[in-house]
Design an enzyme around this catalytic site. Sequence first.
Site, PDB file in Angstrom:
ATOM      1  N   GLY A 154       0.793  -1.223   0.000  1.00 47.29           N
ATOM      2  CA  GLY A 154       0.000   0.000   0.000  1.00 47.29           C
ATOM      3  C   GLY A 154       0.824   1.270   0.000  1.00 47.29           C
TER       4      GLY A 154
ATOM      5  N   ALA B 282       4.349   1.976  -8.636  1.00 55.02           N
ATOM      6  CA  ALA B 282       4.287   3.264  -9.336  1.00 55.02           C
ATOM      7  C   ALA B 282       5.583   4.046  -9.147  1.00 55.02           C
ATOM      8  CB  ALA B 282       3.100   4.077  -8.831  1.00 55.02           C
TER       9      ALA B 282
ATOM     10  N   ASP C 241      -2.404   6.715  -7.197  1.00 54.08           N
ATOM     11  CA  ASP C 241      -1.034   6.353  -6.822  1.00 54.08           C
ATOM     12  C   ASP C 241      -0.024   7.026  -7.741  1.00 54.08           C
ATOM     13  OD1 ASP C 241      -2.163   4.702  -4.976  1.00 54.08           O
ATOM     14  OD2 ASP C 241      -1.020   2.915  -5.536  1.00 54.08           O
TER      15      ASP C 241
END
Length: 313
Positions: A100, A105, A147
Site C-alpha cells: 500500500g 508506481a 497512486d
Amino acid sequence: MSFTSSAPAKIILFGEHAVVYDKPAIAVPVSSLRATASAEESNIFQIIAKDLDRVFPIDIRSQVVDDALALTVYLVLQHLKLAPPPVSITIQSQIPLASGLGSGAAVSTALARALGKVLGHELSDFELNQIVYEVEKIHHGTPSGIDNTVIVYEKPIYFIRSKPIEIIDIAKAFPLVIADTGQQASTRISVGDVRKLYENTPNEIQLILDEIGQIVEQAREVIETGALERLGPLMLRNHACLQQLTVSSSQLDHLVQVAIDAGALGAKLSGGGRGGNMIALATFDTINAIEDALHHAGAVRVFTTVVDKQQVG
Ligand code: PMV
C-alpha cells in the site's frame, strides 16, 4: 555518463476504494522512502532490478504488456519514438512491495524519468503520469490513478478520477506513524471484491461510498485549516467504512486498536487493505509510545513521517 532519478512512496490518507467510484481521496508523498533508477553506459540495453531479483535485456519489438518494468520502457520509447539506448539501468527501492505504499508506481516513475533523461528528453510530470498510469493497470486492473499522480507530482493531493489534480495546503504539520502488518495483499483482488459487492448490493455499497466521500471533504477542510483535533475521528470513521467494504483484516483492525490505546488520535488502514499498512495520527509527544506499541503488537516495520508544508513546496 550517468543519470539518476527517483520517486517517493505514498500514503492514501482518506478515500481509498471509494476513489475508484469517482469519489474524492487525499494522498501524500513519503519523500523519505524512495525508488531510484541509475543509468550507466553499457554495450546493451538492460535493466537490473536488484530488489526484484531481475536482470534482463528488453526487446521492445515485442509488445510487452505483462511486465511492469518492460512496459514502462516500451511506453517511454514509443512516446519519444526512439530506440533503446546502450545503457544499463539499475533499480533500487526502499519501498516494501505490495503493502500500500505505491512501490510499483514509484519504480516505474523512477525508471521512466531516468530513461527520458538518458534519451535527452526529460519527461514532464504530465507525460510521466500518463505513462505510469498505463503501467499501473498491470498491478491494479482498473486503477483510479491516485497512486501514480501523488508519486509523479510528489505533492499532497486531493484527487478525483479523471479530474485535474488539486494540490492541498497543509496548514499545520502532523506526524503519522505507519505500520506494516507484514501481510502482502493484492490491491487488484480487494478492488475486484469491492466491485462484486457493489454489483450484488449497489444501494448499500453506494451509501458507504457516499459516506467516504463526505469524510474526505471534511478531512480536506481540517487539513487546510489546521483543526487537527477533528482529523482522528474522521480516520476512524473512514476505517469503519473500509471494514464494511470488507477490505480490512483482523491484523489491521488489531493494529488500529493498539495505536488508539497507545494515544493515537485516529487510525485506519491505508491503500488496498486486507494487509499492507495502517496509519495512525500521532502528536509529536506520542510518536514513540505509538511506534513501540505497534512493534510490540507484531507490526513488521514501523516508521513515522511528518506531513507538512515542505511536501507541498
Ligand atoms: O494498494 P494501494 O496503496 O496501491 O492503493 C490502491 C488504492 C485503491 O483506491 C484501493 C485503488 C485505486 O486504484 O485507487
